[in-house]
Enzyme design. Structure first.
Site, short mmCIF file in Angstrom:
data_model
loop_
_atom_site.label_atom_id
_atom_site.label_comp_id
_atom_site.label_asym_id
_atom_site.label_seq_id
_atom_site.Cartn_x
_atom_site.Cartn_y
_atom_site.Cartn_z
N ASP A 1 32.52 27.68 32.65
CA ASP A 1 33.32 27.71 33.88
C ASP A 1 32.40 28.10 35.04
O ASP A 1 31.25 28.49 34.85
CB ASP A 1 34.52 28.65 33.74
CG ASP A 1 35.61 28.31 34.77
OD1 ASP A 1 35.35 27.55 35.73
OD2 ASP A 1 36.74 28.82 34.63
C1 BGC Z 1 38.22 27.50 37.42
C2 BGC Z 1 38.29 26.29 36.54
C3 BGC Z 1 37.93 25.06 37.34
C4 BGC Z 1 36.55 25.26 37.94
C5 BGC Z 1 36.05 24.05 38.72
C6 BGC Z 1 36.92 27.60 38.19
O1 BGC Z 1 36.96 28.61 39.13
O2 BGC Z 1 38.37 28.67 36.62
O3 BGC Z 1 39.58 26.16 36.02
O4 BGC Z 1 37.95 23.93 36.52
O5 BGC Z 1 36.60 26.37 38.82
O6 BGC Z 1 36.77 23.81 39.86
#
Ligand code: BGC
Length: 770
Positions: free
Chosen positions: A292
């Protein structure tokens, strides 16, 4: 038409087990035939032989477009072979500009283009919690398929979705992104969503590759505080929290996004047990894992890595293939390899996963797949003609949950004077919910617009705002800290309330649209109180004092505490954030052009102090019995134990009766099956749909089992006076669970079977498993 075709095809595939909890063999990625798998693997081996170490490390780099990483820089990096995938670039022309750089790179390996398409791309559907409220697999498949089709039409080939984190804590803002508290329901949603995104083939013209997230257990953060710790018994983990990820993988999800939290002390991002032992070895996952956002650097803050360099080594060795947005692999892997702290095999394994995903997406066969030539670009990316408004309205209607309807307050009549009041009644941005991808707020239909369209000149509709979302400056500032999410009316709260009261006085009925602005229920939006903000409560008090019938239309992304609102209102409709066509769908229900049938996918507590409160709780050794109250039992003495609205609950404009549960036998053998049936009758005056729910309880087992566990559901339509027999089939494998040794088995003995139209009002019978 075309879409509906695909949905019925999709549905046929669902007759196979929807998710299995046992370790099973996943079909080769994306359902690719064995011969092609061989050809693919040979192609990738050949390609990897040609790649330099820098080019390999480049493939592990997943970059986001943003102020720190402008498009020009990313394009230069693509030319230099330093980019594996890009996200947050969402139009065909933009993506093509990036893709055009690939020809200048040495090996011409195309990046993939990803985005958080969670509940729609151009057309925005209800938030996932709303989709789950439909309990309708066709609805979920339809919305996911259109999301994929629109994303593909924008040149994207991957989505960071579905989000299937089970959560039993509505303080956590991301409950809005998931499908609620229940393992069985969420697993069904996960399976159907992945099938709809990827189709039979992730390289299809309308397919995008799914990344199930956030693996694992992100929804169980302590206290509902964002990014917090998760600590959980293994049996609970495997019985309750893991099955939805597994269901997505069984459906063929080619990607897994690793969670930001730790699990029993070890961050998911450095957790080889999660990423290798469980995901790869037990579940046979063959796809791509991505960290993530910034999670590899986060290992230092978690306190498991001394520095970024060590963090990069830990993540790679644990099994994180791609590094999202913190360039830790780019900066450190080369040196780590030189110093022997990671091996060439570690790097090659990750690179192979990335290249395999790209092959499966069809990018080596046609790097411009989903892009086509520039001449095919939409003239206007945001053109009305690109939206699926009819489907959005259809889906949104199924997501609405009628919580209360005293004396048939609803549906409203299309005559006389109606007052529409509230800070969310005309908010286009809020209607879209969080993670609304490339949806354009200006294209969404508010409740005001929906009601205006429904009424035409049949009745007078008066609208005033009545209050701001909040009068709390700290919360206002927080909500506006990243973008201008809410705007306050400069008048004093009293001036706004006075105007609202005057308006209500002129009307026959008041519809108040209240709740949370979308930014209150999203990532990084945890709350300690899950109530309607005080500014709106003050408004509701004043409206109540007018004595006019009061209908609350609730917009929120999490269960709220609504005891007072329940007491003072005549009717309440839960609408979540219902997307582009939300206002039309809500008006359809308010005026009875559509009979609501949504059921809650999450328990609504009476008070924050009851959290966690959920349907599948254990009985304890001293359960409280309201019929025979006893002090030394498991209870709160200040409020009832039960929720305000239970899991599976939702009313209709008609009434249904449910017969006693009849069982085909009183015993079930290991190889046999038992059928549990009820007759459901529409005893009211209008046609309606409802969801019949089957729960079981394993009365005595080696570990305490839930008092009710959802094991089946069926949504049915009934004309007035019509009745239908609904039959569920249970087999021994449906009764299995993970014990404390993580052995997945059933245990002989008595099982209770409950069937009802919510999780509380049920009919009961029982059988013995031999
Ligand atoms: C979130 C994810 C998301 C990623 C990309 C992160 O902050 O936890 O769910 O896919 O950002 O946008």
């Amino acid at each position: 038409m075309k879409t509906h075709h695909i949905i019925s095809a999709l549905f046929l595939t669902l007759s196979a087990p929807l998710y299995a909890q046992s370790p099973t063999t996943r079909p080769e990625s994306s359902g690719i035939p064995q011969l092609q798998v061989k050809a693919r693997d040979a192609f990738i081996s050949g390609l990897m032989k040609k790649m330099t170490l820098d080019e390999k490390i480049g493939q592990l780099n997943l970059v986001s477009v943003g102020p720190d990483n402008p498009k020009e820089k990313i394009m230069a990096d693509i030319r230099a072979g330093k980019v594996g995938g890009v996200f947050n670039t969402v139009t065909k022309p933009d993506i093509r500009r990036m893709q055009d750089q690939v020809q200048f790179s040495r090996l011409k390996i195309p990046p993939f283009y990803a985005y958080d398409v969670v509940h729609g791309q151009r057309t925005v559907f209800p938030i996932s919690l709303g989709l789950a409220s439909s309990w309708d697999m066709n609805t979920v498949a339809l919305s996911a398929h259109i999301s994929a089709e629109e994303a593909a039409a924008d040149g994207l080939n991957m989505t960071f979705s579905p989000m299937v984190d089970i959560t039993r804590d509505p303080r956590w803002g991301r409950v809005s992104e998931g499908f609620g508290e229940d393992t069985f329901l969420t697993s069904r949603m996960a399976y159907v969503t992945v099938k709809a995104y990827q189709g039979d083939d992730a390289s299809g013209p309308e397919s995008v590759m799914a990344n199930v997230k956030h693996y694992a257990l992100y929804g169980a953060v302590e206290g509902g505080r964002e990014y917090n710790t998760v600590d959980m018994s293994l049996s609970r983990m495997f019985n309750d929290y893991m099955p939805p990820y597994k269901a997505a993988i069984d459906a063929g999800a080619d990607g897994v996004m690793v969670a930001l939290n730790s699990v029993n002390g070890v961050p998911a991002t450095s957790n080889a047990w999660l990423l290798k032992d469980v995901l790869r070895n037990q579940w046979n996952f063959k796809g791509l894992t991505v960290s993530d956002h910034g999670a590899i650097g986060g290992l230092v803050k978690h306190g498991v890595a001394e520095n970024d360099r060590q963090a990069a080594a830990m993540a790679l060795k644990a099994g994180v293939d791609m590094d999202m947005a913190d360039d830790m692999y780019g900066k450190y892997l080369k040196g780590l390899l030189k110093d022997g702290l990671v091996s060439q095999q570690d790097i090659d394994r990750a690179v192979r996963d990335v290249l395999t995903a790209k092959w499966d997406m069809g990018l080596f066969a046609d790097p411009y797949r989903h892009l086509g030539p520039a001449s095919t670009d939409p003239v206007d990316t945001n053109a009305e003609s690109r939206l699926h408004r009819n489907e959005a309205r259809e889906v949104a209607r199924t997501s609405l949950v009628l919580l209360k309807n005293d004396n048939h307050t609803l549906p409203l009549q299309k005559k006389g004077t109606l007052a529409l009041i509230g800070p969310l009644a005309d908010s286009q941005r809020d209607m879209m919910g969080s993670w609304s991808a490339a949806g354009v707020a200006k294209q969404s239909v508010t409740v005001l617009k929906g009601m205006q369209d429904a009424l035409g000149d049949k009745a007078t509709l008066l609208y005033v705002r009545g209050s701001n979302i909040t009068n709390d400056k700290n919360i206002y500032d927080f909500l506006n800290s990243y973008d201008k999410a809410i705007t306050n009316d400069p008048r004093t709260p009293q001036q706004m309330i006075d105007e609202a009261v005057k308006t209500a006085d002129k009307a026959d009925v008041v519809v108040a649209v209240v709740g949370e602005s979308q930014g209150m229920s999203s990532e990084a939006s945890s709350r300690t109180e899950i109530d309607i903000p005080q500014a709106q409560i003050d408004l509701l008090k004043a409206l109540k004092a007018t004595g006019k019938p009061l209908v609350l239309v609730l917009m929120n992304g999490r269960p709220l505490t609504l005891s007072w609102e329940n007491d003072i209102s005549n009717a309440m409709l839960e609408t979540w954030y219902s997307g582009t066509e939300g206002g039309h769908a809500i008006a359809d229900v308010l005026f009875g052009d559509y009979n609501p049938s949504g059921k809650l996918p999450m328990t609504f507590p009476r008070a924050v102090g009851q959290i966690p409160i959920y349907n599948s709780m254990l009985n304890t050794g001293r359960p409280f019995n309201p019929q025979k109250p006893d002090k030394y039992t498991s209870r709160y003495f200040d409020i009832p134990n039960g929720p305000l609205f239970p899991f599976g609950y939702g009313l209709s404009y008609t009434d249904f009766s449910v017969s006693n549960v009849s069982l085909s036998s009183t015993t079930l053998s290991k190889t046999g099956e038992i059928r549990a049936s009820v007759t459901v009758k529409n005893t009211g005056k209008v046609a309606g749909a409802t969801t019949v729910q089957l729960y079981i309880r394993d009365v005595t087992a080696s570990i305490s089992r839930p008092v009710k566990e959802l094991k089946g559901f069926e949504k049915i339509d009934l004309q007035p006076g019509e009745e239908k027999r609904v039959t569920f089939t249970l087999r021994e494998k449906d009764l299995r669970f993970f014990d404390n040794q993580i052995k997945w088995a059933s245990e002989p003995g008595k099982f209770n079977v409950f069937i009802g139209l919510d999780s509380v009002n049920v009919k009961e019978n029982s059988f013995q498993l031999k």
